[in-house]
Design an enzyme around this catalytic site. Structure first.
Site, PDB file in Angstrom:
ATOM      1  N   TYR A   1      -1.237  -1.425  10.572  1.00 20.09           N
ATOM      2  CA  TYR A   1      -1.387  -1.351   9.150  1.00 20.09           C
ATOM      3  C   TYR A   1      -0.052  -0.751   8.447  1.00 20.09           C
ATOM      4  O   TYR A   1       0.259  -1.382   7.648  1.00 20.09           O
ATOM      5  CB  TYR A   1      -2.892  -0.745   8.828  1.00 20.09           C
ATOM      6  CG  TYR A   1      -2.913  -0.777   7.442  1.00 20.09           C
ATOM      7  CD1 TYR A   1      -3.201  -2.285   6.804  1.00 20.09           C
ATOM      8  CD2 TYR A   1      -3.534   0.328   6.380  1.00 20.09           C
ATOM      9  CE1 TYR A   1      -3.611  -2.283   5.341  1.00 20.09           C
ATOM     10  CE2 TYR A   1      -3.788   0.083   5.193  1.00 20.09           C
ATOM     11  CZ  TYR A   1      -3.810  -1.144   4.728  1.00 20.09           C
ATOM     12  OH  TYR A   1      -4.049  -1.361   3.317  1.00 20.09           O
TER      13      TYR A   1
ATOM     14  N   SER B   1       0.766  -1.222  -0.076  1.00 14.27           N
ATOM     15  CA  SER B   1      -0.019  -0.233  -0.125  1.00 14.27           C
ATOM     16  C   SER B   1       0.875   1.224  -0.051  1.00 14.27           C
ATOM     17  O   SER B   1       2.045   1.248   0.547  1.00 14.27           O
ATOM     18  CB  SER B   1      -0.956  -0.033   1.051  1.00 14.27           C
ATOM     19  OG  SER B   1      -1.458   1.335   1.330  1.00 14.27           O
TER      20      SER B   1
HETATM   21  N1  LIG Z   1      -8.849  -0.497  -0.404  1.00 15.71           N
HETATM   22  C1  LIG Z   1      -8.036   0.300  -0.309  1.00 15.71           C
HETATM   23  O1  LIG Z   1      -7.823   1.480  -0.360  1.00 15.71           O
HETATM   24  C2  LIG Z   1      -6.477  -0.457  -0.340  1.00 15.71           C
HETATM   25  C3  LIG Z   1      -5.506   0.337  -0.446  1.00 15.71           C
HETATM   26  C4  LIG Z   1      -4.158  -0.083  -0.248  1.00 15.71           C
HETATM   27  C5  LIG Z   1      -3.919  -1.107  -0.048  1.00 15.71           C
HETATM   28  N2  LIG Z   1      -5.038  -2.313   0.040  1.00 15.71           N
HETATM   29  C6  LIG Z   1      -4.752  -3.754   0.279  1.00 15.71           C
HETATM   30  O2  LIG Z   1      -5.597  -4.367  -0.714  1.00 15.71           O
HETATM   31  C7  LIG Z   1      -5.501  -5.573  -0.340  1.00 15.71           C
HETATM   32  C8  LIG Z   1      -7.124  -6.071  -0.791  1.00 15.71           C
HETATM   33  O3  LIG Z   1      -7.860  -5.136  -0.181  1.00 15.71           O
HETATM   34  P1  LIG Z   1      -9.550  -4.742  -0.758  1.00 15.71           P
HETATM   35  O4  LIG Z   1      -9.226  -3.168  -0.623  1.00 15.71           O
HETATM   36  O5  LIG Z   1      -9.919  -5.514  -1.949  1.00 15.71           O
HETATM   37  O6  LIG Z   1     -10.297  -4.695   0.460  1.00 15.71           O
HETATM   38  P2  LIG Z   1     -11.707  -5.933   0.555  1.00 15.71           P
HETATM   39  O7  LIG Z   1     -12.554  -5.759  -0.560  1.00 15.71           O
HETATM   40  O8  LIG Z   1     -12.151  -5.691   2.157  1.00 15.71           O
HETATM   41  O9  LIG Z   1     -11.065  -7.346   0.287  1.00 15.71           O
HETATM   42  C9  LIG Z   1     -10.240  -8.101   1.347  1.00 15.71           C
HETATM   43  C10 LIG Z   1     -10.039  -9.601   1.042  1.00 15.71           C
HETATM   44  O10 LIG Z   1      -9.235 -10.223   2.139  1.00 15.71           O
HETATM   45  C11 LIG Z   1     -10.073 -11.419   2.381  1.00 15.71           C
HETATM   46  N3  LIG Z   1      -9.660 -11.703   4.108  1.00 15.71           N
HETATM   47  C12 LIG Z   1      -9.739 -10.811   4.954  1.00 15.71           C
HETATM   48  N4  LIG Z   1      -9.447 -11.369   6.170  1.00 15.71           N
HETATM   49  C13 LIG Z   1      -8.955 -12.695   5.738  1.00 15.71           C
HETATM   50  C14 LIG Z   1      -8.682 -13.818   6.412  1.00 15.71           C
HETATM   51  N5  LIG Z   1      -8.427 -13.975   7.638  1.00 15.71           N
HETATM   52  N6  LIG Z   1      -8.442 -14.968   5.805  1.00 15.71           N
HETATM   53  C15 LIG Z   1      -8.442 -15.107   4.273  1.00 15.71           C
HETATM   54  N7  LIG Z   1      -8.899 -14.113   3.612  1.00 15.71           N
HETATM   55  C16 LIG Z   1      -9.130 -12.810   4.264  1.00 15.71           C
HETATM   56  C17 LIG Z   1     -11.384 -10.989   2.492  1.00 15.71           C
HETATM   57  O11 LIG Z   1     -12.105 -12.020   2.330  1.00 15.71           O
HETATM   58  P3  LIG Z   1     -13.251 -12.704   3.374  1.00 15.71           P
HETATM   59  O12 LIG Z   1     -13.733 -11.822   4.312  1.00 15.71           O
HETATM   60  O13 LIG Z   1     -14.253 -13.530   2.516  1.00 15.71           O
HETATM   61  O14 LIG Z   1     -12.138 -13.517   4.115  1.00 15.71           O
HETATM   62  C18 LIG Z   1     -11.449 -10.151   0.811  1.00 15.71           C
HETATM   63  O15 LIG Z   1     -11.578 -11.103  -0.049  1.00 15.71           O
HETATM   64  C19 LIG Z   1      -5.301  -5.711   1.222  1.00 15.71           C
HETATM   65  O16 LIG Z   1      -4.163  -6.206   1.268  1.00 15.71           O
HETATM   66  C20 LIG Z   1      -5.445  -4.076   1.556  1.00 15.71           C
HETATM   67  O17 LIG Z   1      -4.427  -3.809   2.419  1.00 15.71           O
HETATM   68  C21 LIG Z   1      -6.201  -1.751  -0.011  1.00 15.71           C
END
Ligand SMILES: NC(=O)c1ccc[n+]([C@@H]2O[C@H](COP(=O)([O-])OP(=O)(O)OC[C@H]3O[C@@H](n4cnc5c(N)ncnc54)[C@H](OP(=O)(O)O)[C@@H]3O)[C@@H](O)[C@H]2O)c1
Length: 263
Positions: free
Chosen positions: A152, A139
């Site tokens: 985080y 990130s």
């Molecule tokens: N959105 C942003 O602004 C942003 C910015 C920078 C980086 N990121 C990074 O991008 C990545 C994806 O995030 P996203 O934005 O797509 O958010 P999201 O829509 O909330 O997706 C998170 C994913 O992680 C899975 N997950 C969470 N806890 C888990 C666990 N204990 N075991 C297995 N799977 C788990 C969730 O699935 P289940 O709940 O079904 O398990 C979901 O599929 C993350 O690493 C996040 O830090 C996001």
């Protein structure tokens, strides 16, 4: 051993992971989709298999759980895959004094321990075939100490340095390793933590499809660290130049004058 065509995506049940699944299926990869929500995974797998004619397997796993994690890691090491997208991640956003230590430890288990074990296992598999692609989702917060995201921010700084170090370890191989640094992305990331998207102004967000398209373009061009929303690439070059200057300076074997006692 023959090269497989399987792409493994953790956190595939929503957001960035689901967008990677869509794009990689369109490119003809067979999928192994990993997350906790079985219904979401099955819906996505069924749709992608129908649309793109690929095979799409689901694995319901809580990657904070040591035995679920060990099972997936063992599989990656034993049956080499073509691609691992280490995407599953959580934020535990809020002051540590309020969120508490248990929430920080859970985050570390998912964002650091799981990503580390799965990277090492996938790389062990890649070494058997001599080829493979590891993508670790960090990130931009890796560069931003944050009062509401201490763990985080720290976890994503870990992902960035860990991934860059692996790149050095594997630089003489055909194994590709990429770190992706998203800025704000419109996903369930904030709502899953009981927050809303107003953490950033609406204009700060891009969609997960745009993020993944840019990340894959960066990967195809051989980029090692991809920051899709960094419009002025010169900023990255300047950071890298100053980082090199910093590293050369700190091994100079002398203490800076400002720390020496005034006589
Ligand atoms: N959105 C942003 O602004 C942003 C910015 C920078 C980086 N990121 C990074 O991008 C990545 C994806 O995030 P996203 O934005 O797509 O958010 P999201 O829509 O909330 O997706 C998170 C994913 O992680 C899975 N997950 C969470 N806890 C888990 C666990 N204990 N075991 C297995 N799977 C788990 C969730 O699935 P289940 O709940 O079904 O398990 C979901 O599929 C993350 O690493 C996040 O830090 C996001």
């Amino acid at each position: 051993m023959s090269q497989t065509n399987v792409a493994v995506i953790t956190g595939a049940s929503s957001g960035i992971g689901a967008a990677y699944a869509e794009r990689l299926a369109a490119e003809g990869y067979d999928l192994l989709l990993v997350a906790r929500r079985a219904d979401r995974l099955q819906d996505l797998a069924g749709r992608l298999a129908d649309t793109h004619g690929v095979s799409a397997e689901t694995l319901v796993a809580d990657l904070e759980d040591a035995s679920d994690l060990a099972a997936l890691a063992a599989r990656l090491e034993t049956d080499p895959v073509a691609v691992l997208i280490n995407n599953a991640g959580a934020g535990a956003l809020g002051p540590t004094a309020i969120k508490g230590a248990d929430a920080q430890e859970s985050l570390i288990r998912l964002n650091i321990v799981a990503l580390t074990r799965l990277s090492i296992a996938a790389l062990a598999g890649f070494r058997k075939t001599g080829i493979g692609t590891l993508v670790n989702i960090a990130s931009v917060i890796a560069f931003a100490p944050s009062a509401a995201g201490a763990t985080y921010s720290g976890s994503k700084a870990f992902v960035l340095n860990f991934t860059r170090s692996l790149q050095l370890e594997y630089e003489k191989t055909d194994i590709r390793i990429q770190a992706v640094l998203p800025g704000p992305i419109r996903t369930e990331f904030f709502t899953a933590q009981g927050l809303d998207d107003s953490v950033f102004p609406a204009s700060a967000y891009i969609g997960p499809d745009a993020l993944v398209e840019a990340a894959l373009a960066g990967l195809a061009s051989g980029e090692k660290v991809t920051v899709p929303t960094l419009v002025d690439a010169g900023i990255w070059d300047a950071i890298e130049k100053e980082r090199a200057r910093f590293l050369a300076e700190v091994v100079g074997g002398r203490v800076a004058e400002r720390y020496t006692p005034v006589a």
